[in-house]
Design a protein around this motif. Structure first.
Motif, PDB file in Angstrom:
ATOM      1  N   ASP A 263       0.822  -1.209   0.000  1.00  0.00           N
ATOM      2  CA  ASP A 263       0.000   0.000   0.000  1.00  0.00           C
ATOM      3  C   ASP A 263       0.858   1.261   0.000  1.00  0.00           C
ATOM      4  N   ALA A 264       2.095   1.149  -0.479  1.00  0.00           N
ATOM      5  CA  ALA A 264       3.029   2.274  -0.431  1.00  0.00           C
ATOM      6  C   ALA A 264       2.548   3.455  -1.267  1.00  0.00           C
ATOM      7  N   LEU A 265       2.719   4.633  -0.711  1.00  0.00           N
ATOM      8  CA  LEU A 265       2.505   5.868  -1.449  1.00  0.00           C
ATOM      9  C   LEU A 265       3.776   6.160  -2.239  1.00  0.00           C
ATOM     10  N   ALA A 266       3.646   6.670  -3.447  1.00  0.00           N
ATOM     11  CA  ALA A 266       4.818   7.059  -4.230  1.00  0.00           C
ATOM     12  C   ALA A 266       5.260   8.460  -3.829  1.00  0.00           C
ATOM     13  N   LEU A 267       6.564   8.676  -3.802  1.00  0.00           N
ATOM     14  CA  LEU A 267       7.132   9.994  -3.539  1.00  0.00           C
ATOM     15  C   LEU A 267       8.085  10.364  -4.666  1.00  0.00           C
ATOM     16  N   VAL A 268       7.979  11.585  -5.147  1.00  0.00           N
ATOM     17  CA  VAL A 268       8.971  12.099  -6.085  1.00  0.00           C
ATOM     18  C   VAL A 268       9.889  13.035  -5.299  1.00  0.00           C
ATOM     19  N   LEU A 269      11.185  12.737  -5.315  1.00  0.00           N
ATOM     20  CA  LEU A 269      12.190  13.484  -4.552  1.00  0.00           C
ATOM     21  C   LEU A 269      13.000  14.333  -5.514  1.00  0.00           C
ATOM     22  N   THR A 270      13.052  15.644  -5.270  1.00  0.00           N
ATOM     23  CA  THR A 270      13.707  16.558  -6.206  1.00  0.00           C
ATOM     24  C   THR A 270      14.843  17.314  -5.533  1.00  0.00           C
TER      25      THR A 270
ATOM     26  N   HIS B 104       7.261   4.055  -2.543  1.00  0.00           N
ATOM     27  CA  HIS B 104       7.893   3.944  -3.854  1.00  0.00           C
ATOM     28  C   HIS B 104       8.603   5.279  -4.104  1.00  0.00           C
ATOM     29  N   LEU B 105       9.809   5.246  -4.620  1.00  0.00           N
ATOM     30  CA  LEU B 105      10.592   6.467  -4.795  1.00  0.00           C
ATOM     31  C   LEU B 105      10.896   6.708  -6.268  1.00  0.00           C
ATOM     32  N   VAL B 106      10.649   7.925  -6.704  1.00  0.00           N
ATOM     33  CA  VAL B 106      11.031   8.385  -8.038  1.00  0.00           C
ATOM     34  C   VAL B 106      11.946   9.581  -7.827  1.00  0.00           C
ATOM     35  N   ILE B 107      13.202   9.470  -8.306  1.00  0.00           N
ATOM     36  CA  ILE B 107      14.220  10.489  -8.030  1.00  0.00           C
ATOM     37  C   ILE B 107      14.756  10.996  -9.361  1.00  0.00           C
ATOM     38  N   PRO B 108      14.152  12.041  -9.924  1.00  0.00           N
ATOM     39  CA  PRO B 108      14.588  12.531 -11.232  1.00  0.00           C
ATOM     40  C   PRO B 108      15.721  13.541 -11.118  1.00  0.00           C
ATOM     41  N   SER B 109      16.440  13.701 -12.222  1.00  0.00           N
ATOM     42  CA  SER B 109      17.411  14.783 -12.370  1.00  0.00           C
ATOM     43  C   SER B 109      16.713  15.936 -13.078  1.00  0.00           C
TER      44      SER B 109
END
Length: 373
Positions: A90-97, A119-124
């Protein structure tokens, strides 16, 4: 289309870096100058020699490639990102900037603790590292936020949170503004609050002292900020041609913006600087300061703030509450501008405390915390 990506810097580029470092022309320095005129010569020579003879990019490259890297084209720009899925169903996704002079590397030490629950999304950021360089005008923080919204859509995340510091803070807040139906909340560890004489607020002595610090910064604009916000192309010629120039430009920020008790080690800093050098993104990353809008749309989603005592400035809550729906506010006696690298355990804990209520119920609970060493 999303494609797997592997970091593989050509050996010729690494050899060129070593050669350039060996041929550095050093300026003289006034005896006993210390930091009075800028970065001290002896310390910079020490860092440059370690970069040339002791630092091993390939070792760091191998470790970075243990992460899942991807690229995709959004709005005509190549976007690089790291994607880490949580074992929690049931993880919430996080976008880390990240911000400047950081990179996706800022978040390496928070991946493990945060991925237990998110869930982690780490964009450049476009123009930075493997998302650079940019090739056209207009890549401001709002356009980046729209790109993040599209990235999260492509990854299949219908609901997610956002976290950031430095420019990442502005991008995360802008993401809440452009995609409020998808963004569950925004957590930041850098939130500038400017003096507002018309606010009619009674502030504590602590808050008044914080505003006085902001006034001094506004009256004496830092040289790096002025140059990047006005002539990033001119600056880019020097930093793209001289590795020692790039080294001094970024290492000075790390030296001045970190808590003395949580110094970032030279290896981690040189990896970040190498990323700027090896991708030739000094100019394109600096352009974000030129493109940054003077005003962005209000962020309508819940906001959490972590204030670190040794950051460039510290937020004033009564002023922040006039602009944002503040649901969570933490004050830390340790840590500086690069909180994810300096005090990852504190930052990860605060991010978790703000976002975890989303897993049980919609909307972070309101709370205030103060932390001492």
């Amino acid at each position: 289309m999303i494609k797997p990506f592997r970091i593989d810097i050509p050996q010729a580029d690494l050899d060129d870096l070593t050669d350039r470092l060996s041929r550095t022309r050093w300026p003289n320095e006034i005896t006993g100058a210390g930091w009075d005129y800028g970065f001290p010569l002896a310390r910079l020579k020490e860092l440059a020699e370690h970069w040339r003879t002791g630092y091993d990019w390939r070792a760091h490259e191998t470790r970075l490639n243990e992460l899942a890297h991807f690229t995709t084209e959004i709005d005509g720009q190549n976007i690089h990102f790291v994607h880490v899925r949580s074992p929690r169903p049931d993880a919430l996704a996080l976008v880390l900037t990240h911000g400047w002079p950081g990179s996706f590397l800022e978040f390496l030490d928070v991946i493990e603790p945060l991925s237990r629950d998110f869930h982690l999304v780490i964009p450049s950021i476009p123009g930075f590292g493997f998302s650079g360089p940019t090739h056209e005008r207009g890549w401001d923080i709002v356009r980046v936020a729209r790109a993040w919204a599209e990235l999260m859509r492509r990854l299949g995340y219908e609901r997610y949170g956002a976290h950031g510091g430095d420019f990442g803070s502005g991008i995360s807040l802008a993401l809440g503004a452009v995609a409020p139906a998808q963004v569950a909340g925004v957590h930041v560890n850098y939130l500038p609050t400017r003096p507002d004489p018309d606010a009619g607020l009674e502030l504590s002595q602590t808050d008044e002292a914080r505003l006085e610090k902001v006034r001094r910064l506004m009256a004496n604009r830092p040289p790096y900020q002025a140059l990047q916000a006005t002539t990033p192309q001119t600056l880019g010629y020097a930093l793209t041609d001289s590795p020692v120039g790039q080294l001094a430009w970024i290492a000075e920020r790390f030296a001045q913006w970190t808590d003395p008790r949580s110094q970032i080690d030279d290896e981690r800093m040189l990896t970040d600087i190498s990323l700027y050098w090896l991708t030739a993104t000094a100019a394109s990353s600096a352009r974000l300061a030129r493109e940054a809008p003077r005003r962005v749309e209000p962020c309508p989603v819940p906001v959490g703030v972590a204030v670190f005592a040794h950051d460039i400035t510290q937020s004033v809550r009564p002023l922040a509450e006039r602009l944002y729906d503040i649901r969570h506010w933490s004050e830390f006696e340790r840590g500086g501008h690069f909180a994810a690298m300096e005090v990852p355990e504190l930052l990860a804990g605060d991010v978790r405390d703000f976002f975890l209520p989303h897993i049980e119920q919609e909307g972070p609970t309101s709370r205030v915390r103060r932390h001492t060493p």
